[in-house]
Design an enzyme around this catalytic site. Structure first.
Site, PDB file in Angstrom:
ATOM      1  N   ASP A 231       2.019  -0.558 -16.336  1.00 24.09           N
ATOM      2  CA  ASP A 231       2.469  -1.799 -16.974  1.00 24.09           C
ATOM      3  C   ASP A 231       2.325  -1.694 -18.493  1.00 24.09           C
ATOM      4  OD1 ASP A 231       2.766  -3.283 -14.388  1.00 24.09           O
ATOM      5  OD2 ASP A 231       0.642  -2.828 -14.286  1.00 24.09           O
TER       6      ASP A 231
ATOM      7  N   HIS B 101      -1.851  -6.583 -11.259  1.00 32.40           N
ATOM      8  CA  HIS B 101      -0.646  -5.733 -11.293  1.00 32.40           C
ATOM      9  C   HIS B 101       0.413  -6.418 -10.434  1.00 32.40           C
ATOM     10  CE1 HIS B 101       2.051  -2.370 -11.207  1.00 32.40           C
ATOM     11  NE2 HIS B 101       1.957  -2.281  -9.900  1.00 32.40           N
TER      12      HIS B 101
HETATM   13  N1  LIG Z   1      -0.039   0.463  -9.289  1.00 29.14           N
HETATM   14  C1  LIG Z   1       1.161   0.865  -9.660  1.00 29.14           C
HETATM   15  O1  LIG Z   1       1.480   0.837 -10.862  1.00 29.14           O
HETATM   16  C2  LIG Z   1       2.162   1.363  -8.673  1.00 29.14           C
HETATM   17  C3  LIG Z   1       1.886   1.361  -7.328  1.00 29.14           C
HETATM   18  N2  LIG Z   1       2.804   1.821  -6.415  1.00 29.14           N
HETATM   19  C4  LIG Z   1       2.404   1.809  -5.008  1.00 29.14           C
HETATM   20  O2  LIG Z   1       2.030   3.138  -4.606  1.00 29.14           O
HETATM   21  C5  LIG Z   1       2.082   3.238  -3.194  1.00 29.14           C
HETATM   22  C6  LIG Z   1       2.733   4.541  -2.760  1.00 29.14           C
HETATM   23  O3  LIG Z   1       4.089   4.580  -3.163  1.00 29.14           O
HETATM   24  P1  LIG Z   1       5.042   5.802  -2.711  1.00 29.14           P
HETATM   25  O4  LIG Z   1       4.369   7.104  -2.891  1.00 29.14           O
HETATM   26  O5  LIG Z   1       6.336   5.566  -3.364  1.00 29.14           O
HETATM   27  O6  LIG Z   1       5.174   5.499  -1.148  1.00 29.14           O
HETATM   28  P2  LIG Z   1       5.621   6.490   0.023  1.00 29.14           P
HETATM   29  O7  LIG Z   1       5.953   5.633   1.201  1.00 29.14           O
HETATM   30  O8  LIG Z   1       6.596   7.502  -0.453  1.00 29.14           O
HETATM   31  O9  LIG Z   1       4.279   7.260   0.334  1.00 29.14           O
HETATM   32  C7  LIG Z   1       3.166   6.645   0.896  1.00 29.14           C
HETATM   33  C8  LIG Z   1       2.459   7.703   1.709  1.00 29.14           C
HETATM   34  O10 LIG Z   1       1.223   7.158   2.122  1.00 29.14           O
HETATM   35  C9  LIG Z   1       0.970   7.626   3.422  1.00 29.14           C
HETATM   36  N3  LIG Z   1      -0.034   6.748   4.032  1.00 29.14           N
HETATM   37  C10 LIG Z   1       0.147   5.535   4.587  1.00 29.14           C
HETATM   38  N4  LIG Z   1      -1.019   5.083   5.063  1.00 29.14           N
HETATM   39  C11 LIG Z   1      -1.956   6.010   4.759  1.00 29.14           C
HETATM   40  C12 LIG Z   1      -3.337   6.124   5.014  1.00 29.14           C
HETATM   41  N5  LIG Z   1      -4.003   5.175   5.677  1.00 29.14           N
HETATM   42  N6  LIG Z   1      -3.991   7.228   4.576  1.00 29.14           N
HETATM   43  C13 LIG Z   1      -3.331   8.207   3.939  1.00 29.14           C
HETATM   44  N7  LIG Z   1      -2.004   8.165   3.688  1.00 29.14           N
HETATM   45  C14 LIG Z   1      -1.336   7.085   4.106  1.00 29.14           C
HETATM   46  C15 LIG Z   1       2.329   7.609   4.103  1.00 29.14           C
HETATM   47  O11 LIG Z   1       2.357   8.452   5.252  1.00 29.14           O
HETATM   48  C16 LIG Z   1       3.219   8.115   2.982  1.00 29.14           C
HETATM   49  O12 LIG Z   1       3.346   9.530   3.007  1.00 29.14           O
HETATM   50  C17 LIG Z   1       2.800   1.967  -2.746  1.00 29.14           C
HETATM   51  O13 LIG Z   1       1.829   1.027  -2.324  1.00 29.14           O
HETATM   52  C18 LIG Z   1       3.469   1.468  -4.009  1.00 29.14           C
HETATM   53  O14 LIG Z   1       3.715   0.088  -3.956  1.00 29.14           O
HETATM   54  C19 LIG Z   1       4.007   2.306  -6.811  1.00 29.14           C
HETATM   55  C20 LIG Z   1       4.331   2.329  -8.141  1.00 29.14           C
HETATM   56  C21 LIG Z   1       3.449   1.836  -9.159  1.00 29.14           C
HETATM   57  O1  LIG Z   2       6.845  -2.689  -7.840  1.00 33.78           O
HETATM   58  C1  LIG Z   2       6.382  -1.990  -6.930  1.00 33.78           C
HETATM   59  O2  LIG Z   2       6.282  -2.318  -5.734  1.00 33.78           O
HETATM   60  C2  LIG Z   2       5.835  -0.661  -7.338  1.00 33.78           C
HETATM   61  C3  LIG Z   2       4.973  -0.940  -8.482  1.00 33.78           C
HETATM   62  O3  LIG Z   2       3.864  -1.395  -8.333  1.00 33.78           O
HETATM   63  C4  LIG Z   2       5.546  -0.830  -9.819  1.00 33.78           C
HETATM   64  O4  LIG Z   2       6.580  -0.189 -10.001  1.00 33.78           O
HETATM   65  O5  LIG Z   2       4.928  -1.398 -10.725  1.00 33.78           O
END
Ligand SMILES: NC(=O)C1=CN([C@@H]2O[C@H](COP(=O)(O)OP(=O)(O)OC[C@H]3O[C@@H](n4cnc5c(N)ncnc54)[C@H](O)[C@@H]3O)[C@@H](O)[C@H]2O)C=CC1
Ligand SMILES: O=C([O-])CC(=O)C(=O)O
Length: 329
Positions: free
Chosen positions: A157, A185
Site C-alpha cells: 500500500d 490493509h
Molecule cells: N497483503 C498484501 O498486500 C497482499 C496480499 N495478498 C494475498 O496473498 C494471498 C496469496 O495470494 P496468491 O499467491 O495470489 O494466491 P494463490 O491462490 O495463487 O496461492 C495461494 C496458495 O496457498 C496455498 N494454500 C492454501 N491454504 C494453505 C495452507 N493452509 N497452508 C499452505 N498453503 C496453503 C494454495 O494451495 C495456493 O498454492 C491471498 O490471500 C491474497 O489475497 C495478495 C496481494 C497483496
Molecule cells: O486486493 C487483494 O485481494 C490483494 C491485495 O491484498 C492487494 O492487492 O492489495
C-alpha cells in the site's frame, strides 16, 4: 549459518514470484545463505515441487537447501523467517474481509506450529488476507513467541501511494519519502501524506502547485486510488496482485532484518499507540532498529486524519469480534 525461511502457499502465484528473488539474495542480502521450506496443502504440492525443481535449475549459490512439505511441523521446524502467503485470494466483487472465515482456520494452526517448532528468533510476515487479522490469529496461537514477531504486510500500500505521488508530481519515486499507511490493509486504510517529502520538501506544497485543491484531490482521487488499487488490479488482470506483492514482502522482511534509515509502514501489534486498542495488528509508521519494528510516535494527526485512522481501526476491531465469534481467538 544459513537463514531458514518458510514460505506458505509456496506453490501459488505470490510464492512463485518470491522464491527466486529470495534465492538470489534480494531479501537477506548477497552474503546470506538461505534454506527454503515450501509449505503447501496437498493440492498445492505439485506446483511447489515444480518450483523446487526450478530453484535447483537456477543454480543459486546462496541457496543451501529446499524442502517441500504439507506438514506444518516440518515446514516451520527451525524457521528464522516465515512468510505466511498461503490463503484463499479474493476474486472480483469480494472484499478482503469476506475471506475471514475461509482463512481463519489456516492461521491458527500455523501460529501454533510456529510456537512449537520455529527458531527463537522467528519473524513472521503475514501476506495472506485479511492480513492484519490473520497475523493477530497466528500471534494469539503461537505460544511463547512475542506478538511483536508477527506482522502484516502493508508495504505494498505504501509503495502504491508513493508511486501515485511520484506520477502526479512527475518526479522519480525515490524522491518521495514518509508516506505511512495507517490501519487495516483494506479499503479503509489511510495513506497519510501530511509528513511526506519530495526531495526533502513538503509534498503538500508541491501538490498545491500541481492539483490546486489538495484536500479534494486526497479525498476524491489519491486515497481511493491507493486503497482500492488491489481491486483495480483484480479487475484489470483478472486476479490479484502478484509480483508487486512479492516485491513488497521482500522489502518489508529485508527492512525488518537489516534496518531502515527512514520511516516505512508495517502492520504491527498495538500497545495502545495513537489510541489504537491494545493487541490489534495495525499499520503504523515504523522504523526498524536492531531487528525490531518501532512505531514512530508523537506525530500530529489533525481531526480529519484522526477520523480516517479511527474508521480503519474500527474495522479491525470488527474483524477481531468476527473472529472471536467464530471461536478462533
Ligand atoms: N497483503 C498484501 O498486500 C497482499 C496480499 N495478498 C494475498 O496473498 C494471498 C496469496 O495470494 P496468491 O499467491 O495470489 O494466491 P494463490 O491462490 O495463487 O496461492 C495461494 C496458495 O496457498 C496455498 N494454500 C492454501 N491454504 C494453505 C495452507 N493452509 N497452508 C499452505 N498453503 C496453503 C494454495 O494451495 C495456493 O498454492 C491471498 O490471500 C491474497 O489475497 C495478495 C496481494 C497483496
Ligand atoms: O486486493 C487483494 O485481494 C490483494 C491485495 O491484498 C492487494 O492487492 O492489495
Amino acid at each position: 549459518m544459513a537463514t531458514t525461511i518458510t514460505i506458505t502457499g509456496a506453490g501459488g502465484q505470490i510464492g512463485y514470484a518470491l522464491l527466486f528473488r529470495i534465492a538470489a539474495g534480494d531479501m537477506l542480502g548477497p552474503d546470506e545463505k538461505v534454506r527454503l521450506r515450501l509449505l503447501e496443502i496437498p493440492q498445492g504440492m505439485g506446483a511447489a515441487e515444480g518450483a523446487a525443481l526450478e530453484l535447483q535449475d537456477g543454480a543459486f549459490e546462496l541457496l543451501e537447501h529446499v524442502e517441500v512439505t504439507d506438514d506444518p511441523a516440518v515446514g516451520f521446524d527451525g524457521a528464522n523467517v516465515a512468510l505466511l502467503v498461503g490463503a484463499r485470494p479474493r476474486g472480483p466483487g469480494m472484499e478482503r474481509g469476506d475471506l475471514l472465515a475461509a482463512n481463519a482456520g489456516i492461521f491458527g494452526p500455523q501460529g501454533a506450529a510456529i510456537g512449537a517448532h520455529a527458531a527463537s528468533d522467528i519473524r513472521v510476515t503475514v501476506v495472506g488476507n485479511p492480513a492484519n487479522t490473520n497475523a493477530l490469529i497466528a500471534a494469539s496461537a503461537a505460544e511463547d513467541v512475542p506478538a511483536e514477531r508477527f506482522t502484516a504486510l502493508t508495504r505494498l500500500d505504501e509503495n502504491r501511494a508513493r508511486a501515485q505521488l511520484a506520477q502526479t508530481l512527475e518526479v522519480p519515486v525515490g524522491s518521495i519519502r514518509r508516506v505511512p499507511i495507517w490501519g487495516n490493509h483494506s479499503a479503509t486504510q489511510f495513506p497519510d501524506i501530511s509528513h511526506a517529502t519530495v526531495d526533502g520538501h513538503p509534498v503538500i506544497e508541491a501538490l498545491r502547485e500541481r492539483v490546486g485543491d489538495v484536500q479534494g484531490w486526497l479525498e476524491q482521487t489519491f486515497i481511493p486510488r491507493v486503497a482500492k488499487r488491489g481491486a483495480e488490479i483484480i479487475q484489470v488482470r483478472g486476479s490479484s496482485s502478484v509480483a508487486s506483492a512479492a516485491n513488497a514482502t521482500i522489502e518489508h522482511t529485508r527492512d525488518w532484518v537489516r534496518g531502515t534509515d527512514d520511516w516505512t509502514s508495517a502492520g504491527v501489534v498495538s500497545h495502545g499507540e495513537y489510541g489504537v486498542p491494545e493487541g490489534l495488528v495495525t499499520s503504523f509508521p515504523v522504523r526498524a532498529v536492531d531487528g525490531t519494528w518501532q512505531i514512530v510516535e508523537g506525530l500530529e494527526l489533525d481531526e480529519w486524519a484522526r477520523a480516517r485512522v479511527d474508521a480503519s481501526v474500527a474495522e479491525l476491531v470488527d474483524e477481531r469480534e468476527a473472529v472471536r465469534a467464530l471461536g478462533v481467538l
